[in-house]
Design a protein around this motif. Structure first.
Motif, short mmCIF file in Angstrom:
data_model
loop_
_atom_site.label_atom_id
_atom_site.label_comp_id
_atom_site.label_asym_id
_atom_site.label_seq_id
_atom_site.Cartn_x
_atom_site.Cartn_y
_atom_site.Cartn_z
N ILE A 213 8.29 -1.11 55.25
CA ILE A 213 8.77 -2.09 56.22
C ILE A 213 8.74 -1.48 57.63
CG2 ILE A 213 10.83 -3.32 57.02
CD1 ILE A 213 9.41 -4.72 54.74
N ALA A 214 9.12 -0.21 57.74
CA ALA A 214 9.12 0.45 59.06
C ALA A 214 7.71 0.62 59.61
CB ALA A 214 9.82 1.81 58.95
N HIS A 215 6.71 0.60 58.74
CA HIS A 215 5.31 0.77 59.16
C HIS A 215 4.48 -0.42 58.68
CE1 HIS A 215 7.06 4.83 58.95
NE2 HIS A 215 6.26 5.13 59.97
N TYR B 33 12.52 -9.77 54.28
CA TYR B 33 11.06 -9.63 54.41
C TYR B 33 10.37 -10.95 54.12
CZ TYR B 33 6.32 -8.76 52.79
OH TYR B 33 4.96 -8.84 52.58
N ASP C 299 11.52 0.89 52.27
CA ASP C 299 12.00 1.06 53.64
C ASP C 299 10.90 1.63 54.54
OD1 ASP C 299 14.44 0.10 52.83
OD2 ASP C 299 15.43 2.05 52.79
N PHE C 300 10.16 2.59 54.01
CA PHE C 300 9.06 3.19 54.79
C PHE C 300 7.99 2.13 55.08
CE2 PHE C 300 4.98 5.24 55.25
CZ PHE C 300 5.25 6.32 56.10
N THR D 202 8.64 11.59 51.07
CA THR D 202 8.48 11.05 52.42
C THR D 202 7.21 11.60 53.05
OG1 THR D 202 10.87 10.83 52.69
CG2 THR D 202 9.54 10.85 54.70
N LYS E 136 17.18 -6.99 51.50
CA LYS E 136 15.99 -6.52 52.22
C LYS E 136 14.75 -7.34 51.85
CE LYS E 136 17.52 -1.66 52.38
NZ LYS E 136 17.20 -0.29 51.91
#
Length: 884
Positions: free
Chosen positions: A804-806, A842, A801-802, A768, A838
Motif C-alpha cells: 500500500i505504501a508503494h 483499499y 502495508d509495504f 522488509t 485496511k
C-alpha cells in the motif's frame, strides 16, 4: 490455463504450504439460452489475417489486420474490442469490388476496452473486409504481447510472448475478443532472421529481407476463439518427436534444451492417450510446449491451440536442482494443458460463466492421466487434496457456484479460482463414479463429436452424458454446479441385523463462518461400507436417505472419497473408526482426517479428533498420510504465530511426533525409495524447519557448508529444501550471501528461485529488505509481485502495508485485469482485525463494485483466522496438556 499460481509453486519449492487463493462472491446462476456478449450483435468475424512487426528493443509493435466479417444488421458503425492500441487507418471493403470506405471517425473507450469505427454511409447486410493499420505496446507483465528479460552465460536476452486468456487478445489485435466469436487466423510476422518465431501452426513460408529480418507466414488455424492465438519470438531451440501423425515439440531458450527430454516424452505419451480417450484425433499438424523464463502471479501455463505456453520453472527439469516433485508438477502441467486442446480449444465454453467446462475437466484429466501413465507415483490419493483445495473456499460465506454469472473482464479474471478448478474436478470425479468410467468416456466422446469447433454450455455436456448412460444425472449436476457450498452428510441411527447394517443419513450444509445459515439441499451420491465389507451406494435426496450395507461393524461414509461432501459421524461411530484407523485404506484415512480437521476447526466436532488420529498413526502408514499430518502441524504452528510461548509448546510436541518418521526414512536416499518417500523426506525437513527443530536446522547448515569436502551431503533431491531451511533461518550475513548469489546467477530458472528464497526469511527486517528488492529492477518484472506474495506467507501484514505504501510501483508489477485480486490475496493470510479495515479502505479507494469479490473473500478468510486463534487453539492447548 493451469491453476498452479507462482506463489504456490514457489512456496512448494521452498517448503511452505499455501492457502487457497479465493475469488468471487456467491451468485445464483441459471443455465443460459442466449450467448452473453459485451459487444453489439450486428457484426461477427470469420477470419483474421494479421501482419505483425514487433520491435522488442523499443517495446512497441506495428500491425495491419484484415478481418473478414459478416454484417448481420444494417449499421453505420462497427464496435470491437481494443485496448492500448493506436489506430492509423480503418478501411471497409466489400466483396463486390467497390471502392473501400474509410472510417470517418474512430472513437476509443478505454474503460470498456472497445473501439468504434464510424462510417459516413450505412453499411448493408453482407460480407466485408475490415482493414486496420495500428500500433501498440509490448508490456512487461504476462498479458497481451509481453517481453521477458533474462540473463544467460552468453549475456542478457529478451524474448516476447503472448498471453490472451481471458480477455487480452484485444491488446494485440482489434477483435471480437469473446469466446463465442470463433474465427480462423492467419499470422504473418516480420522478425529478426536470427531468432525463432513460433505460433499455433507450422511455418509455411519464410522470406529473408536485406535488412537482417525475415517475413514468416504460419498456416491458417482451425476455427477458434481469440484467446487461443499465440506468438513467441526469441533465441529459442526446439526438440521434436512425433506420435499418431502429429509432430510434438518442446521449445526452450537456447542452452536449456537438455532440460526438455521429460516433458517431450510426456507430451508424446499423453497425446496418444488423449487421441483415444476423446475419440477425436488432435486436429492440428503440430503441438508445441513453449517454455519461457519468468513467472506470473496468476498462472503457470496456457493452452494456446498447438502452442502451449508454460513458464520454464513449471515444465523443464534442470538436473542440478530438479526434484521428484518437480517431475510430477511438469507432468501434470503438460497433461492439463494438453487436455485443454479438446476441452477448451476444440470445444469452448460459450461464455466465461461456464469456464469450468475448460478448467474443471482439464484438472480432472491431468490427474486421471497421471494415475494411468505413472501409477508408481500413487497420485490417486490426491483426490482428497483436490476436495480440500475446493472446500477451503467453498465453505466460506463468500463462495460462488461453479457456474457463475460473469459480467465484466475483472469478474472473468477472478473466476480462475479453486471453485472453477478443484470443485469442478471433484464434481466430475463424483459423477464419473456414479455412472461408471466407461459410460462417462462414451458421453465425453459424444460431446466432442457433436460440438467440435463450436461453443457450449454445461447443459450441452450433461445431455451428452445422459445420452451415453441413460441416467438422469442433470438433477445431481445442477445441484452441484448451480448452487454454492458443500453438503454435509450426518450419520444417524445405525443398526445391524442378520448380517446387514442399516444407516440413516441426513444432509445439512458445511460452513466455516456461517453456521446458522439455512441449509441448501442437494442430490448427493453417497458410497459407504462396513469396514472390510463390500461398499454400496445410495442417493441422498430431499435432505435424508438410508443405506443398507453388507456386514456388521464400524461404518465408513464416502468410501473411496469420490463424493464432494463432508461427513459428520456420531461420536460412537467416529471412535470405532479411530480404533480401527490402521486397517482403513490410505485414501479413506486421508478423508477421515480431513473431515475431522475441518469439522473441528468449524466447531462441529472436537478438535481432539484429528489430533487423536494423528497420534495413533503408525510409522508404517502411507507416506502421504504423514505428509498430511506434517502439513497440518505446520498450519497449527502458523496459527500460534501471535503467541510464541504457546507456539513453542506445540512445536515441541509436533517435533517429537515427526522426528521418528524422519529417522525412519532418514536424510539419505535409498535405492528402494518410492516417489512418495522422496516427497515425504522433503516435506518433513521443511516442516521440522518451520517448527524450529534444532537438529533439522543444524543438519541443513552442515550439509549446506559441506559440498567442498563431502559432495554427497548436498544431493540434487535435497538442494532446494536445504536452501529453504537456510533462507528461512538466515542471519543478515547468510541472507546477503543468498542475495549476492541471486544477483550473479546466470541461469534464469535458478536466479528466479534464489530471489524467491530471500523472500522467505522469518526475520521481519530481512523480509522488509526482500520487499524493497521486489520493487526494484533486480528480480525481473514478471517475478517482483511473486516475491511480495512469498513474503506475505509469513508476514501478511508487513507485505500488505509495504504494498500500500508503494502502491503505484506495485501496480506496475501486476497486470491490469488482475489487480483487484492481487492485494486481497497478499492480505488474506492475516489474523489481525486491523487488516479488515485496511482492506476495506483499499477497496473503497481503488476498486469498482464489480471487482470486490476477492476482497470480500479475503476478509472472510481473515475473520476465520481470527476465530480459529481465539476459539480453537484453546482446545489444542488442552489436548497438549493432557498428552505431555
Amino acid at each position: 490455463m493451469h491453476r498452479h499460481l507462482i506463489s504456490a509453486a514457489v512456496l512448494a519449492l521452498v517448503g511452505f504450504s499455501c492457502a487457497p487463493v479465493f475469488a468471487n462472491s456467491a451468485v445464483t446462476s441459471t443455465p443460459q439460452t442466449q450467448t452473453t456478449t459485451q459487444l453489439p450483435r450486428t457484426v461477427s468475424p470469420t477470419h483474421y489475417a494479421l501482419s505483425l512487426t514487433p520491435n522488442a528493443a523499443a517495446a512497441t509493435f506495428s500491425a495491419n489486420i484484415k478481418i473478414s466479417i459478416n454484417v448481420l444488421k444494417p449499421t453505420s458503425s462497427i464496435t470491437l474490442n481494443a485496448s492500448d492500441l493506436a489506430f492509423q487507418q480503418v478501411l471497409l471493403s466489400s466483396a463486390h469490388g467497390k471502392a473501400a470506405l474509410k472510417a470517418s471517425k474512430i472513437s476509443v473507450n478505454a474503460e470498456e476496452e472497445t473501439a468504434t469505427f464510424h462510417f459516413a454511409h450505412p453499411i448493408a447486410k453482407g460480407s466485408y473486409t475490415l482493414d486496420i493499420a495500428y500500433t501498440g505496446v509490448i508490456g512487461t507483465q504476462a498479458n497481451g504481447l509481453f517481453s521477458v528479460d533474462y540473463d544467460t552465460a552468453a549475456g542478457h536476452k529478451r524474448a516476447i510472448y503472448t498471453q490472451f486468456e481471458n480477455s487480452d487478445a484485444r491488446r494485440l489485435i482489434p477483435s471480437w475478443d469473446e469466446p463465442a466469436y470463433k474465427a480462423t487466423f492467419a499470422l504473418e510476422v516480420t522478425v529478426p532472421s536470427t531468432q525463432m518465431a513460433v505460433s499455433n501452426m507450422p511455418i509455411t513460408s519464410k522470406t529473408d529481407l536485406p535488412d537482417g529480418r525475415s517475413v514468416i507466414n504460419f498456416g491458417m488455424t482451425p476455427k477458434m476463439s481469440t484467446y487461443l492465438l499465440f506468438f513467441g519470438l526469441g533465441d529459442f531451440e526446439r526438440a521434436t518427436d512425433s506420435i499418431d501423425g502429429t509432430e510434438v515439440g518442446v521449445i526452450t531458450q537456447k542452452g536449456s534444451l537438455s532440460q526438455a527430454a521429460f516433458p517431450l516424452a510426456a507430451s508424446k505419451a499423453i497425446l496418444h492417450e488423449y487421441n483415444d480417450y476423446f475419440g477425436v484425433r488432435f486436429p492440428l499438424p503440430k503441438l508445441d510446449n513453449v517454455a519461457a523464463p519468468g513467472s506470473s502471479q496468476f498462472f503457470s501455463a496456457m493452452e494456446n491451440w498447438g502452442a502451449i505456453f508454460t513458464f520454464e520453472h513449471g515444465m523443464l527439469l534442470d538436473p542440478s536442482i530438479s526434484t521428484q516433485g518437480d517431475k510430477e508438477v511438469s507432468f501434470i502441467i503438460v497433461a492439463h494443458e494438453m487436455a485443454h486442446q479438446w476441452f477448451g480449444d476444440l470445444v469452448t465454453m460459450r461464455w466465461w460463466d461456464d469456464l469450468w467446462l475448460n478448467e474443471g475437466f482439464a484438472s480432472w484429466m491431468e490427474n486421471r492421466m497421471t494415475e494411468r501413465l505413472h501409477p508408481e507415483w500413487n497420485t490417486k490419493l490426491g483426490v482428497v487434496d483436490v476436495h480440500e483445495s475446493a472446500m477451503g473456499l467453498d465453505s466460506l460465506s463468500t463462495t460462488h457456484p461453479i457456474v457463475q454469472r460473469i459480467d465484466t473482464v475483472e469478474q472473468a479474471s477472478q473466476a480462475f479460482d479453486e471453485i472453477t478448478y478443484s470443485k469442478g474436478e471433484s464434481v466430475i470425479h463424483m459423477l464419473e463414479g456414479y455412472v461408471g468410467s466407461d459410460a462417462w468416456r462414451d458421453g465425453v466422446r459424444i460431446y466432442m463429436k457433436a460440438h467440435a469447433y463450436s461453443n457450449t454450455t454445461s447443459d450441452d455436456f450433461w445431455h451428452s452424458i445422459e445420452k451415453a448412460t441413460n441416467k438422469p444425472i442433470s438433477e445431481i449436476a445442477h445441484d452441484f454446479t448451480l448452487q454454492p457450498g458443500i453438503p454435509m452428510i450426518k450419520m444417524g441411527e445405525v443398526s445391524c441385523a442378520n448380517g446387514t447394517t442399516s444407516v440413516n443419513l441426513t444432509q445439512a450444509e458445511f460452513s466455516r463462518d456461517h453456521l446458522d445459515k439455512k441449509s441448501l439441499t442437494w442430490h448427493v451420491p453417497v458410497t459407504a461400507q462396513v469396514l472390510g465389507a463390500a461398499p454400496a451406494q445410495t442417493l441422498v435426496a430431499d435432505g435424508k436417505g438410508t443405506i443398507q450395507l453388507a456386514g456388521c461393524g464400524p461404518v465408513l461414509i464416502n468410501a473411496g472419497q469420490t463424493g464432494y461432501f463432508r461427513t459428520l459421524y456420531t461420536p460412537t461411530q467416529f471412535a470405532a473408526l479411530a480404533a480401527n484407523f490402521a486397517t482403513i485404506t490410505p485414501i479413506d484415512q486421508l478423508g477421515l482426517m480431513s473431515d475431522a480437521w475441518s469439522l473441528g476447526l468449524a466447531g462441529l466436532q472436537p478438535m481432539s479428533d484429528f489430533l487423536d488420529l494423528a497420534n495413533v498413526t503408525p510409522l508404517t502408514a502411507d507416506p502421504q498420510i504423514w505428509n498430511r499430518i506434517a502439513n497440518t502441524y505446520s498450519s497449527i504452528h502458523q496459527a500460534y504465530q501471535a503467541d510464541p510461548l504457546r507456539q513453542q509448546q506445540f512445536d515441541k510436541f509436533a517435533i517429537a511426533r515427526l522426528t521418528p518418521v524422519m529417522a525412519k526414512i532418514s536424510w539419505n536416499a535409498h535405492a528402494d525409495d518410492t516417489s512418495a518417500i522422496i516427497n515425504l523426506r522433503q516435506q518433513l525437513i521443511s516442516t521440522l524447519s518451520q517448527l524450529n527443530d534444532p537438529a533439522t536446522i543444524n543438519e541443513a547448515n552442515r550439509r549446506y557448508a559441506a559440498p567442498a569436502s563431502d559432495p554427497t551431503a548436498f544431493p540434487v533431491e535435497l538442494r532446494k529444501v536445504i536452501m529453504s531451511v537456510i533462507a528461512l533461518h538466515a542471519d543478515a550475513a547468510t541472507w546477503e550471501k543468498l542475495h549476492a548469489a541471486a544477483q550473479t546467477e546466470k541461469s534464469a530458472m535458478m536466479k528466479d528461485q534464489l530471489f524467491y528464497l530471500i523472500a522467505t526469511s522469518k526475520d521481519p527486517a530481512l523480509a522488509t529488505r526482500a520487499l524493497e528488492i521486489a520493487i526494484s529492477d533486480e528480480p525481473g518484472a514478471t517475478n517482483s509481485a511473486g516475491m511480495i506474495s512469498v513474503v506475505a506467507h509469513l508476514h501478511p501484514d508487513l507485505a500488505f502495508d509495504f504494498a500500500i505504501a508503494h502502491l503505484a510501483q506495485v501496480e506496475k508489477l501486476v497486470d491490469a485485469s488482475s489487480r483487484s485480486r492481487y492485494l486481497p490475496r497478499v492480505a488474506s493470510g492475516s489474523a489481525e482485525p486491523a487488516m479488515v479495515d485496511k482492506l476495506n479502505a483499499y477497496a473503497n479507494a481503488h476498486l469498482t463494485p464489480s471487482a470486490l469479490g476477492s476482497t470480500k473473500t479475503a476478509i472472510a478468510s481473515i475473520n476465520y483466522h481470527i476465530k480459529v486463534r481465539s476459539q480453537r487453539l484453546p482446545a489444542i492447548d488442552a489436548w497438549l496438556a493432557a498428552h505431555k
